[in-house]
Design a protein around this motif. Structure first.
Motif, PDB file in Angstrom:
ATOM      1  N   ASN A   2      -1.151  60.989  72.315  1.00  0.00           N
ATOM      2  CA  ASN A   2      -2.561  60.865  72.128  1.00  0.00           C
ATOM      3  C   ASN A   2      -3.307  61.267  71.011  1.00  0.00           C
ATOM      4  N   ASN A   3      -3.043  62.424  71.046  1.00  0.00           N
ATOM      5  CA  ASN A   3      -4.123  63.324  69.942  1.00  0.00           C
ATOM      6  C   ASN A   3      -3.071  63.649  68.713  1.00  0.00           C
ATOM      7  N   LEU A   4      -1.749  63.069  68.887  1.00  0.00           N
ATOM      8  CA  LEU A   4      -1.089  63.455  67.452  1.00  0.00           C
ATOM      9  C   LEU A   4      -1.000  62.335  66.512  1.00  0.00           C
ATOM     10  N   ASP A   5      -1.399  62.910  65.196  1.00  0.00           N
ATOM     11  CA  ASP A   5      -1.360  61.999  63.983  1.00  0.00           C
ATOM     12  C   ASP A   5      -0.079  62.182  63.329  1.00  0.00           C
ATOM     13  N   PHE A   6       0.966  61.319  63.441  1.00  0.00           N
ATOM     14  CA  PHE A   6       2.232  61.395  62.871  1.00  0.00           C
ATOM     15  C   PHE A   6       2.104  61.453  61.301  1.00  0.00           C
ATOM     16  N   ASN A   7       1.276  61.066  60.864  1.00  0.00           N
ATOM     17  CA  ASN A   7       1.232  61.023  59.129  1.00  0.00           C
ATOM     18  C   ASN A   7       0.185  61.941  58.579  1.00  0.00           C
ATOM     19  N   LYS A   8      -0.059  62.880  59.444  1.00  0.00           N
ATOM     20  CA  LYS A   8      -0.927  64.094  59.137  1.00  0.00           C
ATOM     21  C   LYS A   8      -0.213  65.001  58.226  1.00  0.00           C
ATOM     22  N   LYS A   9      -0.161  65.260  57.113  1.00  0.00           N
ATOM     23  CA  LYS A   9       0.704  66.343  56.465  1.00  0.00           C
ATOM     24  C   LYS A   9       0.737  67.572  57.113  1.00  0.00           C
ATOM     25  N   THR A  10      -0.513  68.041  57.471  1.00  0.00           N
ATOM     26  CA  THR A  10      -0.587  69.353  58.252  1.00  0.00           C
ATOM     27  C   THR A  10       0.378  69.577  59.125  1.00  0.00           C
ATOM     28  N   LEU A  11       0.549  68.425  59.997  1.00  0.00           N
ATOM     29  CA  LEU A  11       1.463  68.381  61.207  1.00  0.00           C
ATOM     30  C   LEU A  11       2.748  68.387  61.062  1.00  0.00           C
ATOM     31  N   ILE A  12       3.142  67.451  60.142  1.00  0.00           N
ATOM     32  CA  ILE A  12       4.409  67.353  59.350  1.00  0.00           C
ATOM     33  C   ILE A  12       5.051  68.396  58.832  1.00  0.00           C
ATOM     34  N   ASN A  13       4.060  69.324  58.029  1.00  0.00           N
ATOM     35  CA  ASN A  13       4.696  70.268  57.302  1.00  0.00           C
ATOM     36  C   ASN A  13       4.387  71.615  58.099  1.00  0.00           C
ATOM     37  N   SER A  14       4.706  71.650  59.522  1.00  0.00           N
ATOM     38  CA  SER A  14       4.441  72.989  60.370  1.00  0.00           C
ATOM     39  C   SER A  14       5.675  72.499  61.536  1.00  0.00           C
ATOM     40  N   SER A  15       5.967  73.681  62.439  1.00  0.00           N
ATOM     41  CA  SER A  15       6.772  73.298  63.417  1.00  0.00           C
ATOM     42  C   SER A  15       6.189  72.685  64.624  1.00  0.00           C
ATOM     43  N   ILE A  23      -5.161  72.352  65.948  1.00  0.00           N
ATOM     44  CA  ILE A  23      -6.032  72.635  66.978  1.00  0.00           C
ATOM     45  C   ILE A  23      -6.547  71.365  67.598  1.00  0.00           C
ATOM     46  N   LYS A  24      -6.754  70.191  66.896  1.00  0.00           N
ATOM     47  CA  LYS A  24      -7.188  68.869  67.503  1.00  0.00           C
ATOM     48  C   LYS A  24      -5.755  68.477  68.146  1.00  0.00           C
ATOM     49  N   ALA A  25      -4.688  68.438  67.705  1.00  0.00           N
ATOM     50  CA  ALA A  25      -3.310  67.822  68.105  1.00  0.00           C
ATOM     51  C   ALA A  25      -3.008  68.646  69.458  1.00  0.00           C
ATOM     52  N   SER A  26      -3.588  69.742  69.485  1.00  0.00           N
ATOM     53  CA  SER A  26      -3.179  70.609  70.611  1.00  0.00           C
ATOM     54  C   SER A  26      -3.831  70.134  72.056  1.00  0.00           C
ATOM     55  N   ASN A  27      -4.610  69.345  71.978  1.00  0.00           N
ATOM     56  CA  ASN A  27      -5.509  68.857  72.944  1.00  0.00           C
ATOM     57  C   ASN A  27      -4.568  68.227  73.777  1.00  0.00           C
TER      58      ASN A  27
END
Length: 456
Positions: free
Chosen positions: A216-229, A188-192
């Motif tokens: 800007n709102n994407l953390d490329f090291n966040k596992k939740t983001l990495i392990n999703s589409s 949700i945070k990265a969707s901004n």
């Protein structure tokens, strides 16, 4: 007292080791009888389980409707994450959900899974779906005002834009707060979308803003983001859609720049490797050899050697070895006791390399046509590579009918190593080479060969 403590421990333990269930209902049911559950990890799908779809019925508006039901029982140690329910091999055939130690139940139309899914159980998925629907409406309103201003800069839309902008922020902040402590919070945070605080009236300014604030709102090291589409989808959007040009040369330049931007942001080396491999496969679909080479030379080959897959590299190199723009793979043969190599031939300005066979009816029609057509074209030489089970018929035919050509015998037919290198699956197969043996055309049939040289 000790007895009560014992039962309390068992009670707590039963919750810790509880099996959770994912239940899905397809409305309407499709012909497929199977469904597979995967866990998404990086760009890969890790198999979890599979089950069958059972036919059932529900009553809607007084009418019975056939539906398909399926159920997955997760193991007690199943990890939270993004999971994919896959029920088709092509097209709209999967639905992504989030699992975080709770039962999940949903109904959806298998032809429009994302647009129609409705969750009856799962606080994570209910909240995320509610967020997506609410933020999408608010964002669409803001975008429509921005587009109107770009189409007609004279319109006074500043107040409307600010109101819509504030509405988007209110929605974003609301769901960021509601999702605290939940698995979906980073998504949700990265969707901004990082909208401009002021309305823009210049298309150039708007595109610049979108492009330069996209991550800007994407953390490329966040596992939740990495392990999703989610993160992979954003990368695809940035490379293939945000960086777009109608001019082919500019587009290649934009691809390279966008790839560099994305890969520079990824510190997780295994994930970086997965993204590079993923992008190579994407560009493979377009046969964009320049970008594939760029990905290998400037990024993949610079990864730690322990992360590089030699099998992947060799497979991709072999796959494109015989594409237009490549130097034709080399091979050797003998003619009248003399040794020849394709790479060192120097008796023409252009060459036609044709893979054919005496057992191929199309070849026996086209090869004489090709011989007749090229017999007076001294600057073009033919290398006729015959794929045969034995030499007998070929020796007699080529000696009598194909004089003036370089005739090569390839035994073992389809299993011939040169044929496999050139990805030959049917005969005749034509390649036009320039003097340096670079592949400059791949005509489909004899008429295409003649058309190619007639246009010169």
């Amino acid at each position: 007292m000790m007895k009560n403590i014992f039962y309390f421990i068992l009670f707590i333990s039963s919750f810790a080791n509880a099996q959770h269930v994912i239940k899905g209902t397809m409305n309407p049911k499709i012909e497929t009888d199977w469904v597979i559950l995967y866990k998404i990890e990086g760009t890969k799908q890790i198999f979890v389980s599979n089950t069958t779809i059972k036919t059932d019925s529900i009553t809607l508006s007084g009418k019975k409707q056939a539906v398909g039901r399926f159920e997955f029982k997760l193991k007690p140690d199943a990890k939270p994450g993004a999971y994919r329910v896959n029920y088709r091999t092509e097209g709209a055939g999967f639905l992504d959900i989030f699992y975080n130690k709770e039962n999940i139940s949903f109904i959806f139309n298998p032809d429009y899974p994302e647009q129609t899914v409705s969750f009856s159980k799962s606080s994570e998925n209910k909240l995320y779906q509610e967020y997506v629907e609410t933020i999408s409406k608010a964002q669409e309103k803001l975008d429509s005002i921005q587009i109107a201003a770009l189409q007609n800069p004279k319109l006074d839309l500043k107040t409307r834009y600010i109101n819509a902008f504030n509405k988007v922020n209110v929605v974003q902040n609301k769901y960021a707060e509601l999702s605290k402590e939940k698995y979906i919070a980073p998504i949700i945070k990265a969707s901004n979308q990082n909208n401009s605080a002021e309305i823009l009236t210049s298309v150039e300014d708007y595109l610049f803003k979108v492009k330069n604030s996209f991550f800007n709102n994407l953390d490329f090291n966040k596992k939740t983001l990495i392990n999703s589409s989610f993160l992979t989808d954003r990368i695809v959007s940035y490379i293939f859609y945000i960086n777009y040009s109608d001019d082919s040369r500019t587009q290649q330049k934009l691809y390279k720049e966008a790839i560099d931007v994305v890969l520079y942001k990824i510190n997780n080396q295994p994930y970086k490797r997965d993204i590079i491999e993923f992008l190579i496969v994407q560009f493979e679909a377009y046969k964009n050899l320049e970008i594939i080479d760029y990905l290998f030379e400037n990024h993949y080959n610079k990864l730690p050697e322990t992360l590089q897959s030699q099998k992947f590299k060799s497979e991709k190199i072999a796959l494109f070895a015989s594409e237009i723009g490549r130097i034709a793979p080399d091979f050797s043969w003998k003619e009248n006791g003399k040794s020849f190599k394709l790479s060192t031939l120097n008796d023409a300005e252009k060459y036609v390399l044709v893979f054919w066979s005496t057992s191929c009816s199309h070849c026996m029609r086209e090869i004489p046509e090709l011989h007749s057509y090229l017999k007076n074209k001294k600057n073009i030489k033919v290398i006729a590579f015959a794929l045969e089970d034995d030499a007998f018929v070929w020796e007699n035919y080529s000696r009598t009918n194909l004089y003036g050509w370089h005739n090569v015998l390839g035994l073992n037919k389809w299993q011939n190593e040169t044929a496999k290198t050139y990805q030959i699956f049917s005969t005749p197969s034509y390649f036009v080479l320039d003097k340096s043996k670079k592949i400059i055309a791949k005509p489909n049939e004899i008429d295409d060969v003649m058309e190619y040289f007639n246009q010169e």
